[in-house]
Scaffold this active site. Structure first.
Site, short mmCIF file in Angstrom:
data_model
loop_
_atom_site.label_atom_id
_atom_site.label_comp_id
_atom_site.label_asym_id
_atom_site.label_seq_id
_atom_site.Cartn_x
_atom_site.Cartn_y
_atom_site.Cartn_z
N SER A 152 0.07 22.30 -37.21
CA SER A 152 -0.29 22.81 -35.94
C SER A 152 0.29 21.90 -34.60
CB SER A 152 -1.76 23.17 -36.10
OG SER A 152 -1.85 23.46 -34.39
N HIS A 165 3.07 26.06 -37.07
CA HIS A 165 1.97 26.69 -36.75
C HIS A 165 1.70 26.78 -34.98
CE1 HIS A 165 -2.14 28.76 -37.30
NE2 HIS A 165 -2.43 28.35 -36.42
N ASP A 195 -0.76 27.46 -32.01
CA ASP A 195 -1.91 28.31 -31.62
C ASP A 195 -1.84 28.61 -29.87
OD1 ASP A 195 -3.45 27.93 -33.67
OD2 ASP A 195 -3.18 25.63 -33.58
N MET A 211 -3.82 30.25 -27.12
CA MET A 211 -5.26 30.52 -26.44
C MET A 211 -4.88 31.00 -25.04
SD MET A 211 -7.17 26.90 -28.36
CE MET A 211 -6.47 26.53 -29.83
N HIS A 224 -0.50 32.09 -34.21
CA HIS A 224 -1.99 32.23 -34.17
C HIS A 224 -2.19 32.87 -32.90
CE1 HIS A 224 -6.09 30.67 -35.42
NE2 HIS A 224 -6.13 32.06 -34.82
N MET A 248 -4.90 33.62 -30.25
CA MET A 248 -6.56 33.94 -29.67
C MET A 248 -6.58 34.37 -28.46
SD MET A 248 -7.39 30.29 -31.76
CE MET A 248 -5.53 29.69 -31.74
N MET A 250 -10.77 31.00 -40.95
CA MET A 250 -11.00 30.01 -39.98
C MET A 250 -12.14 29.04 -40.53
SD MET A 250 -8.93 30.15 -37.12
CE MET A 250 -9.64 28.79 -36.37
N ASP A 306 -7.26 27.37 -41.78
CA ASP A 306 -7.07 26.84 -40.50
C ASP A 306 -8.22 26.12 -40.01
OD1 ASP A 306 -5.98 26.07 -37.99
OD2 ASP A 306 -5.73 27.92 -37.23
C1 DX5 Z 1 -8.23 25.91 -33.69
C2 DX5 Z 1 -6.72 26.13 -34.16
C3 DX5 Z 1 -6.22 25.30 -35.12
C4 DX5 Z 1 -6.34 23.73 -34.76
C5 DX5 Z 1 -6.26 23.20 -36.16
O1 DX5 Z 1 -8.37 27.10 -32.95
O2 DX5 Z 1 -6.44 27.53 -34.40
O3 DX5 Z 1 -5.09 25.60 -35.91
O4 DX5 Z 1 -5.02 23.40 -34.10
O5 DX5 Z 1 -6.58 21.87 -35.96
P1 DX5 Z 1 -7.34 20.70 -36.86
O6 DX5 Z 1 -6.47 21.05 -38.12
O7 DX5 Z 1 -7.34 19.71 -36.03
O8 DX5 Z 1 -8.65 21.56 -37.00
ZN ZN Z 2 -4.31 28.16 -35.55
#
Ligand code: DX5
Ligand code: ZN
Length: 226
Positions: free
Chosen positions: A13, A38, A40, A42, A71, A73, A142, A180
């Site tokens: 990620s 990956h 993220d 947000m 991903h 969110m 998750m 994840d």
């Molecule tokens: C959290 C994200 C993850 C996060 C994972 O909302 O979806 O992808 O970056 O990070 P670690 O591996 O540090 O939990």
């Molecule tokens: Zn993620």
């Protein structure tokens, strides 16, 4: 791209990478054996943090051949699908609670010819995915509440992973199971045994207790696969 059913796919990620040197980080993690990247996304509304948009996906696409595992969110989702698809996302994974009509949202993703995923929060019931199974290429379990990297691993969602593993195998659905949140060399063993195909890893692989280096990233990725 690794094929369905092969070795565990490792998807670092980039949220935890050194963002001021992102291209260098992508080069290192690719040479170290990462299979996917990956990303993220947000929005400060569906989750309490803000990160990236489609422009970053587009820029990563110019410098990397690895599949980009996006991903989302965000809520709403539908107005942004075209932009992420055109930017070069390989997978677009949504949280079904973030749209009124997730089936339609998945159809919209598939209409771009890219892979569609659905994410289950720790509190999401497994039943949410059942009506959507024919639409998805990936289910993301998750193991932290979404929003931040570096949180502690929650093992309860692995119960959903085990049930889905059996269901997918018995029906031979072409669906990858991804985990994840809080993945590290200790939790990876239990996650792989529970049936995961894809491990997302942020803080563990990129953690800065040592400077970024090919050797460090390589050994961390190898530790996850062991
Ligand atoms: C959290 C994200 C993850 C996060 C994972 O909302 O979806 O992808 O970056 O990070 P670690 O591996 O540090 O939990
Ligand atoms: Zn993620």
């Amino acid at each position: 791209m690794p094929q369905f059913g092969q070795k565990t796919i490792i998807a670092p990620s980039l949220l935890s990478a050194d963002l001021l040197n992102l291209q260098h980080e992508i080069d290192l993690i690719t040479k170290a054996g990462a299979d996917w990247l990956h990303l993220d996304i947000m929005d400060g509304h569906f989750v309490p943090n803000l990160t990236f948009g489609p422009d970053l996906v587009h820029q990563i696409k110019q410098v990397s051949k690895l599949p980009i595992d996006v991903h989302l969110m965000i809520s709403p989702i539908d107005p942004f699908i075209d932009a992420f698809a055109k930017a070069g996302a390989s997978y677009l994974t949504i949280h079904p609670e973030a749209e009124f009509h997730p089936y339609r949202t998945l159809q919209k993703i598939k209409s771009h010819g890219i892979k569609a995923g659905i994410a289950l929060n720790p509190s999401s019931p497994i039943e949410i995915v059942y009506p959507l199974l024919e639409m998805v290429d990936l289910i993301l379990i998750m193991t932290v509440n979404p929003g931040f990297s570096g949180q502690s691993f929650l093992s309860t969602p692995l119960g959903k992973l085990k049930v889905l593993r059996k269901l997918i195998d018995s029906h031979k659905y072409p669906i990858l199971l991804e985990v994840d949140g809080g993945v590290n060399k200790i939790t990876a063993k239990e996650i792989i045994e529970a049936g995961a195909d894809v491990l997302v890893t942020g803080h563990y692989v990129f953690s800065k207790n040592q400077p970024s280096s090919l050797e460090t990233y390589k050994s961390r990725i190898e530790d996850l696969r062991k």
